[in-house]
Scaffold this motif. Sequence first.
Motif, short mmCIF file in Angstrom:
data_model
loop_
_atom_site.label_atom_id
_atom_site.label_comp_id
_atom_site.label_asym_id
_atom_site.label_seq_id
_atom_site.Cartn_x
_atom_site.Cartn_y
_atom_site.Cartn_z
N PHE A 3 0.85 -1.18 0.00
CA PHE A 3 0.00 0.00 0.00
C PHE A 3 0.88 1.23 0.00
CE2 PHE A 3 -2.66 3.32 1.74
CZ PHE A 3 -3.82 3.14 1.02
N TYR A 245 -9.56 3.81 -7.23
CA TYR A 245 -8.25 4.39 -6.95
C TYR A 245 -7.91 5.59 -7.83
CZ TYR A 245 -7.36 0.15 -4.21
OH TYR A 245 -7.43 -0.87 -3.29
N VAL A 308 -2.32 1.27 -4.33
CA VAL A 308 -1.56 0.09 -3.96
C VAL A 308 -0.54 -0.18 -5.05
CG1 VAL A 308 -1.67 -2.36 -3.38
CG2 VAL A 308 -3.58 -0.85 -2.77
N THR A 328 -9.09 -3.18 -0.33
CA THR A 328 -8.47 -2.45 0.78
C THR A 328 -9.53 -2.38 1.89
OG1 THR A 328 -7.12 -1.10 -0.71
CG2 THR A 328 -7.42 -0.31 1.53
N PRO A 329 -9.23 -2.89 3.09
CA PRO A 329 -7.96 -3.51 3.50
C PRO A 329 -7.73 -4.85 2.81
CG PRO A 329 -9.63 -3.83 5.19
CD PRO A 329 -10.24 -2.91 4.16
N PHE A 330 -6.46 -5.28 2.83
CA PHE A 330 -6.11 -6.56 2.24
C PHE A 330 -6.80 -7.70 3.00
CE2 PHE A 330 -1.66 -5.01 0.70
CZ PHE A 330 -2.27 -4.22 -0.26
#
Length: 389
Positions: A3, A245, A308, A328-330
């Motif tokens: 990230f 993103y 990321v 996100t989150p992973f």
Amino acid sequence: MVFFATILSFLPLLSFATAYSAINDDTLKNFPTPSDEFDIDTGSILAPILRPRVSGTEGNAAVRQHMVDWIKKELPEWRIELHNSSSTTPLSKGKKIPFVNIIATRDPPNTRVGDVGRLALVAHYDSKVAPAGFIGAIDSAVPCAMILHAARSIDKALTKKWEAMADNLDALDEQKGVQILLLDGEEAFVTWTATDSLYGARALAEEWESSFHPAMSTYHTPLDSLDLFLLLDLLGGASPTVPSYFKTTHWAYKHMATLEHRLRELGLFKSSPNHPSKLAERNNKKRKEPYFLTEAKKKDKNFVGGMVEDDHIPFMARGVEILHIIPTPFPYQWHEITDDGAHLHMDTVEDWTRLVTAFTAEWMDLEGHFDIGSQKRTEHAEKSELEIP
């Protein structure tokens, strides 16, 4: 991948949205599901990928051969290339390690080199060195399997579409192809840095930038030919949430979010708490619908950071438009030994596969070319977007 938060400078986007048309509900309902082909022990697509496959190892070569053989058998009209490069790594003691990218392309018939813009379906197929025995199911065996399944699901429709266009000179002006990029060497051997990561992606982006098409081509280089770089990673865990993103491809993110909404409304998402099989157990009492793609209504002013680092980086640095589908989150199993077949959430795997297939079908304007019986156009197919909650 790691990230990485930054302030992004966005390049102007030449919108491809005008060439993007919706598919109808009947088509969505009739896309083939992977079913037994994604069985973690015996599945003909996924099972052979679920093994350690560190770049330069026997396991890596075996997985690559499996995917090449599968493409040759199931997608005979696609052109396959292997892009080779080599590099030293922090563990190689000065020895160069081979990295081999798999490239499979299907373009309209009788088109000239350099005149076809493409949707690229992208994932990496290598796995991490550590922990020992690491499988990398979500990272990224499952995304590779999804791409292969999606490509086969649309392949016959592509043939029908292009055959129907053969006598239509105006239609032939639309020269859109689709490309599979299965990249090697995404993972760091020791610690993620600019030089210890993205080995295959860096080599391919550099070569494509300097490989020129014939003069007067629509696209100067193979890099220019990438209309959209759709990168899948870390998919297959339960309850993922994927942000939007990049402002310049938010329109494409919204198209995928609209498809997700429609698939859920049609009761086709198995991971949904409101899937018909689960509603029956609760006397048809609905719960709040969770969404994978959570930022369809994101405003331009909110695109101020957060991405990321992944295989798209060397392509994005050269101006390629990126739609990055990574949670996100992973997921909890990221880079853990538990990232194996047993810890996949198979309903979610199937839902992502259906969604990626639908997005690809819409991008390639394939409505009316699938063999599903009635192909009547519904109200959904007249709309470019659906109101998303």
